[in-house]
Structures are given as C-alpha cells and as structure tokens.
Design an enzyme around this catalytic site. Structure first.
Site, PDB file in Angstrom:
ATOM      1  N   LYS A   3     -17.469  -0.797   5.971  1.00 21.98           N
ATOM      2  CA  LYS A   3     -17.986  -1.753   4.980  1.00 21.98           C
ATOM      3  C   LYS A   3     -19.497  -1.605   4.780  1.00 21.98           C
ATOM      4  O   LYS A   3     -19.992  -1.664   3.651  1.00 21.98           O
ATOM      5  CB  LYS A   3     -17.649  -3.181   5.425  1.00 21.98           C
ATOM      6  N   MET A  29      24.329   8.777   1.666  1.00 26.16           N
ATOM      7  CA  MET A  29      24.263  10.096   2.278  1.00 26.16           C
ATOM      8  C   MET A  29      24.615  10.036   3.768  1.00 26.16           C
ATOM      9  O   MET A  29      25.271  10.934   4.299  1.00 26.16           O
ATOM     10  CB  MET A  29      22.866  10.701   2.073  1.00 26.16           C
ATOM     11  N   GLU A  62       0.819  -1.221   0.000  1.00 28.78           N
ATOM     12  CA  GLU A  62       0.000   0.000   0.000  1.00 28.78           C
ATOM     13  C   GLU A  62       0.851   1.268   0.000  1.00 28.78           C
ATOM     14  O   GLU A  62       0.426   2.308  -0.493  1.00 28.78           O
ATOM     15  CB  GLU A  62      -0.958   0.016   1.189  1.00 28.78           C
ATOM     16  N   PHE A  89     -11.605  -7.124  14.042  1.00 29.15           N
ATOM     17  CA  PHE A  89     -10.517  -7.606  13.199  1.00 29.15           C
ATOM     18  C   PHE A  89     -10.145  -6.538  12.166  1.00 29.15           C
ATOM     19  O   PHE A  89     -11.004  -6.020  11.464  1.00 29.15           O
ATOM     20  CB  PHE A  89     -10.934  -8.899  12.491  1.00 29.15           C
ATOM     21  N   GLN A  90      -8.890  -6.216  12.097  1.00 23.56           N
ATOM     22  CA  GLN A  90      -8.341  -5.223  11.159  1.00 23.56           C
ATOM     23  C   GLN A  90      -8.961  -3.843  11.334  1.00 23.56           C
ATOM     24  O   GLN A  90      -9.133  -3.104  10.376  1.00 23.56           O
ATOM     25  CB  GLN A  90      -8.451  -5.705   9.707  1.00 23.56           C
TER      26      GLN A  90
HETATM   27  C1  LIG Z   1      12.467   5.900   5.067  1.00 16.59           C
HETATM   28  C2  LIG Z   1      13.777   6.557   5.390  1.00 16.59           C
HETATM   29  N1  LIG Z   1      14.608   6.002   6.302  1.00 16.59           N
HETATM   30  C3  LIG Z   1      15.792   6.593   6.579  1.00 16.59           C
HETATM   31  C4  LIG Z   1      16.171   7.750   5.967  1.00 16.59           C
HETATM   32  C5  LIG Z   1      17.511   8.430   6.314  1.00 16.59           C
HETATM   33  N2  LIG Z   1      18.366   8.453   5.124  1.00 16.59           N
HETATM   34  C6  LIG Z   1      18.509   9.540   4.342  1.00 16.59           C
HETATM   35  S1  LIG Z   1      19.487   9.297   3.032  1.00 16.59           S
HETATM   36  C7  LIG Z   1      19.806   7.731   3.506  1.00 16.59           C
HETATM   37  C8  LIG Z   1      20.710   6.839   2.692  1.00 16.59           C
HETATM   38  C9  LIG Z   1      20.170   6.562   1.346  1.00 16.59           C
HETATM   39  O1  LIG Z   1      20.900   5.516   0.784  1.00 16.59           O
HETATM   40  P1  LIG Z   1      20.689   5.067  -0.709  1.00 16.59           P
HETATM   41  O2  LIG Z   1      19.262   4.931  -1.038  1.00 16.59           O
HETATM   42  O3  LIG Z   1      21.535   3.877  -0.990  1.00 16.59           O
HETATM   43  O4  LIG Z   1      21.168   6.320  -1.542  1.00 16.59           O
HETATM   44  P2  LIG Z   1      22.594   7.053  -1.664  1.00 16.59           P
HETATM   45  O5  LIG Z   1      22.629   8.090  -0.607  1.00 16.59           O
HETATM   46  O6  LIG Z   1      23.663   6.021  -1.510  1.00 16.59           O
HETATM   47  O7  LIG Z   1      22.527   7.651  -3.021  1.00 16.59           O
HETATM   48  C10 LIG Z   1      19.137   7.412   4.687  1.00 16.59           C
HETATM   49  C11 LIG Z   1      19.236   6.118   5.393  1.00 16.59           C
HETATM   50  C12 LIG Z   1      15.259   8.296   5.049  1.00 16.59           C
HETATM   51  N3  LIG Z   1      15.495   9.434   4.413  1.00 16.59           N
HETATM   52  N4  LIG Z   1      14.082   7.666   4.761  1.00 16.59           N
END
Ligand SMILES: Cc1ncc(C[n+]2csc(CCOP(=O)(O)OP(=O)(O)O)c2C)c(N)n1
Length: 563
Positions: free
Chosen positions: A160, A470, A48, A110-111
C-alpha cells in the site's frame, strides 16, 4: 510528483490496457481511487477467481495481455487457480495484487499473505515491489515477460505504501527493459531446419500434430499452407482446435483420449510426426511407449524445456512456429503428394466418423451440432470442463483460431463462464456462447451478477445432466456404476438467472433446441438456456488414461452397435 498508484495507471495505459477485471479491498484503495478518474475500464466481478479467468479469456480471444486486480490476502489467494490455469495453457496475464505496507511485511499483518511465495510455481515470473521507483520498470518488464516467448502469467504485488508514496516525475532510474538470461529464440536453427526438410520430403506417411503454440504464435495461415503443400493431414490437441478449419479436407480433428478414431489411427500409422507447439500431454499420448510407434518426430517449440520432455525427438527446433513454418514454406517449394497415405486416412475418416444417437431425445451433442449450424463461422465458443467441454470440442465446427476458448492443461471447472465475460470484451461484436455443465456453472455462478450489471451479452448454455458427468462416466465404465458423490440435485437455473434480471429458458424437448438457441442469439443482452439433457450420455470415443491409444477405444459406441 506522482504517486505509485498514478505511475501504475500510466504504466497500464502505456501498455494499451483497455479493461481490468477486479475486486477492491483495503490495500488497493489508492489504486481504485486512481481508477475512478481513469479511462481504463474496470469491471467489478463477484469473486477474484472470476477476475483472473476473465483476464485470461480476454487474452486468449484478443492475443493481448489480460489484466486483473485484487486486494491482499484473501483477494490475492483467490487468484491462484486462475494463475495456474493461465500458466498451464501459456496465456499472457498480468495480475496486480495489493500488499500490506512494506514496514509490515512478514509481520502477519491483517490480510497479509506471501502471494509471491504462493504463486511462484504457477507464474512465469512475479514481483514484490519494495520501492516505488522500481514500479514503472517492473510494469514494463511484466508485460514484456507475459507476452513474449512462451507466454504466461506474471504477478505484481504492490504494498500500500508503494501506491501512496510520491516521487518526482523524473526521479526514476533508467527505464529500459534489460533482463539477464531472458532471450526467447524465435528463428529456427538452420541445420535443424535442413534435417527436418529431409525427413519431411522422404516421409511416406506424414502427419502434423498441432497444439496451442500454433494459436499463440498466430501461425494458422502458415500451418494450413504448409499442410496443403505437403499433403499432410493435421490433427490438433484440444488447445489447437481452430488452427485449421473443421471442414478442411486435411483436418482430422482432435487426437488423444477423446479425439476422433481416425486421428488416432493416423497417428499410429504415421512414419513422421511433425509436432508444432504441443506438449505430448498424457491426455494426447496415452501410453507414451505406444504413441506414434512407427514415427520419426520433428518438434517445434518456443520453449526448449518442452522438447524431448516426454518423448525422445529426432529433430528438435526451438523457435516461433509462425517464423519457422514461413521459412519451411520458402525452402520446400514443391508439392509432396502421398496418394496411398491420403487415401488410407480418408478411408478412416469416412468409416469411423464421430457420431451420436439422433433419436429425438435431447442429447447434449445435438445442442452443439445445432449451435454450430446456427452460428456458422460467427461467434466465439467458451467451455467449462467435463463432458460439456469434450462434446463442444467434438461437435462444434471451429473455423478459425481463437474461436475456441477452454481450460486445457489444468482443466479448471468454473473457468468458462467468467472467461466468456473477458472474451466478450475482446470481441464486442461477436456472439459469445459459454457451454457449461451444471457442476462447473455452479463454481462461478455468482458472475450472473456481473453480466447483469454490465449487460455483457454472454449466452450461457447449460448442458444440465444433474451429474458431475465426466466423473460419473468414469464411475460407469471403471467403477461398476457406483456413482459415489457425483449426482447433483435439480436446480432451476432459469429462475436464478431471472432473479438477476437475466432472460432465461428451460428446454426439455429436442424439438425446441434450435428455436431456443436462435432466441438467445437474437437477444441483445445476456441470456441463459438450461437444457435438460439425457442424463447418462457418455463422451465417445474414449481411451482410458495411460492406455495405448492404438489399441483401446472404450465403449465402442454401444448404443450405435445395437442399432
Ligand atoms: C475445480 C475442479 N474440481 C474438480 C474437477 C474434476 N472434474 C473434472 S470433470 C468434472 C465433472 C464436471 O461436471 P459438470 O460441470 O456438471 O460437467 P459435465 O461433465 O456433466 O458436462 C469434475 C468434478 C475439475 N476438473 N475442476
């Protein structure tokens, strides 16, 4: 006689809904049964969260309201991240959820989950329909609220029995939209506009700071015309990219933490900040006290709550950016050149360009540069979150609004791939590329099943650095390279795609980048490219959160300075 489910489908058709992204379950069975014979398209996603991101991507690319559908409990709860994503970026989405029958509400049935309670802080408005006779009115109101004023997501929770109960056609109450206390302001206040004109004409070093509000009000044409008349450079937020073509001489690209050096210098040097559809977000301003320290501020926003929220403003103008800019264009007929300021800004632009090492290695920036060259003005680019997002924002040359789709405010990893599916339905004739990190892509990788099933021709570009890049970059710069839980093992993404029946390639050589991108573009269906990029590449420039943008640009392009 008509059932609630029939009324719902008719209401969606009345709103011009063409496509719904959804996932079925017990309490939405009556709605799915109506969908079976309906000419509204339903796309069965694999989770979803993907349904709401796809609806959001559809909305961003088309400018229309996106629609998704989920069952009660876990289905509805899986929408929460997507609602928060749409809410933060002011994206019009209507989320439909099933609910347990009204007689069981509050019974821990439920749900059952209290989805209107859960989503209250991340929706513009939400409804729990308790009487089928309200349904028609609620659908109209929901689309109206989502798509007007400051846009945003609206959730309708439908028990529902509301879907199954039949009422006579003419049985409903008056169906006019009357919403007490909801009257968005579109026209700017005359006196404020006059004050703005005085500042604009007397300024010596003006700059436009434009954001997502310009895109959502479709104000790009007026914005560029106004900037040209006033000889004002434009810097945009991440959300505002595309509101002025990248190659326009007045464009300074993105400002803020990962913005261009020249945009940040120009902000610091300006004496007038003309802010349009922006939030003075911390990723843009850094330390608020030193952001645009010498500038008076004019701020146009459709949401009065945004004005003065983070930074005191000299001239607030509540209203729609397109209408106000058109008004200003009429009222300032003369051009306003600022030759010294224009020369200084141009000097910054020439002397501090965005740059990366072009040494024959497979660097992520090279992939974006080549993609931009290959596509020209074609295509829609969606990103995930992280370094991949910032490199795309920096190196893809966006030429028009709604060409760039990304989760800005919430920064939702896992957004991009499902959003790209929605974008492709909004723009069936455009090539749609999603730029992903290997971390983000694995957050909604299951949607390979959806693009394979419906042959949605999304092209997936993974900038695979086997890191949560990042976060690793911050650990490198501020935590002495202690890479705590940011390394990801190698994954054969091409094999996974192929298992779903999707064509895919792994690219390890810089010389193969162009050919691979071209093959993906030429291929009719979905395609996946797994680029094994230089693992410890960083995003530059970079200003740490909270720092003064004017003073600190970290990293200083170390690799280039060695050259
Ligand atoms: C749902 C979620 N969890 C954690 C983060 C924190 N976060 C920001 S950038 C990042 C790393 C992203 O890694 P990747 O998708 O491999 O991309 P890259 O930076 O290597 O291009 C994280 C963990 C986030 N933005 N969103």
């Amino acid at each position: 006689m008509k059932s609630g489910a029939q009324i719902l489908i008719e209401g969606l058709k009345e709103q011009g809904v063409e496509v719904i992204f959804g996932y079925p379950g017990g309490v939405v069975l009556p709605i799915y049964d109506e969908l079976y014979d309906s000419d509204i398209r339903h796309i069965l996603v694999r989770h979803e969260q993907a349904a709401i991101h796809a609806a959001d991507g559809y909305a961003r690319a088309s400018g229309k309201v996106g629609v998704c559908l989920a069952t009660s409990g876990p289905g509805a709860c899986n929408l929460v991240t997507g609602l928060a994503t749409a809410y933060m970026d002011s994206i019009p989405v209507v989320a439909l959820t099933g609910q347990v029958p009204t007689m069981l509400l509050g019974n821990d049935a439920f749900q059952e989950s209290d989805i209107t309670g859960i989503t209250m802080p991340v929706t513009k408005h939400n409804y729990l329909v308790q009487d089928v006779r309200d349904l028609k009115r609620i659908i109209r109101e929901a689309f109206f609220i989502a798509g007007t004023g400051r846009k945003g997501p609206v959730l309708i929770d439908i028990p529902k029995d509301v879907s199954t109960t039949k009422i006579p056609d003419e049985d409903g109450p008056e169906q006019q939209i009357r919403l007490r206390g909801y009257k968005p302001t579109y026209q700017g206040h005359g006196k404020q506009i006059q004050k703005a004109i005085e500042l604009l004409i007397s300024s010596k070093r003006p700059i436009i700071y434009a954001g997502g509000g310009v895109i959502s009000s479709n104000a790009s044409e007026e914005l560029v015309a106004f900037a040209e008349r006033m000889c004002m450079p434009i810097t945009t937020t991440l959300m505002g990219l595309g509101c002025i073509p990248a190659d326009h001489p007045l464009n300074l690209g993105m400002l803020g933490m990962h913005g261009t050096e020249y945009a940040n210098y120009a902000i610091t040097g300006s004496d007038l900040l003309f802010s349009i559809g922006v939030r003075f977000d911390d990723r843009v301003t850094g330390n608020l006290a030193t952001f645009a320290p010498n500038a008076k501020i004019i701020h146009i926003d459709i949401d009065p709550a945004e004005i003065g929220k983070n930074k005191p403003v000299d001239v607030p103008i509540v209203g729609d950016a397109k209408i106000i800019l058109a008004d200003l264009l009429k009222k300032i007929p003369e051009s306003c050149p600022h030759p010294e300021w224009s020369a200084q800004v141009q000097g910054w632009k020439t002397n501090h360009p965005l740059r990366f090492k072009e040494d024959g290695a497979l660097r992520p920036q090279l992939v974006l540069k080549k993609l931009s060259e290959i596509l020209g003005t074609r295509g829609v680019i969606v990103s995930e979150v992280g370094q991949n997002q910032m490199w795309t924002a920096q190196y893809f040359r966006f030429s028009r609004p709604r060409q760039w789709i990304s989760s800005g405010g919430l920064g939702t990893m896992g957004y991009g791939f499902p959003a790209a599916m929605g974008v492709q339905y909004a723009c069936p004739d455009e090539p749609v590329f999603v730029i992903a990190g290997d971390g983000s892509f694995q957050m909604n990788i299951q949607e390979l099943g959806t693009i394979a099933q419906y042959q949605i021709p999304v092209k997936v570009v993974i900038l695979n650095n086997q890191f949560l890049g990042m976060v690793r970059q911050w650990q490198e710069l501020f935590y002495e390279r202690r890479y705590s839980y940011t390394e990801l093992p190698e994954v054969a993404f091409a094999k996974i795609a192929q298992a779903y029946g999707i064509e895919a390639e792994t690219i390890t050589d810089a010389g193969d980048v162009e050919g691979a991108l071209q093959r993906a573009l030429d291929h009719k269906g979905p395609y996946l490219l797994d680029f094994r990029v230089v693992r410890e590449e960083n995003v530059f420039p970079m200003v740490p959160a909270g720092a003064a943008i004017s003073e600190m640009i970290v990293g200083k392009h170390t690799e280039h300075e060695e050259e």
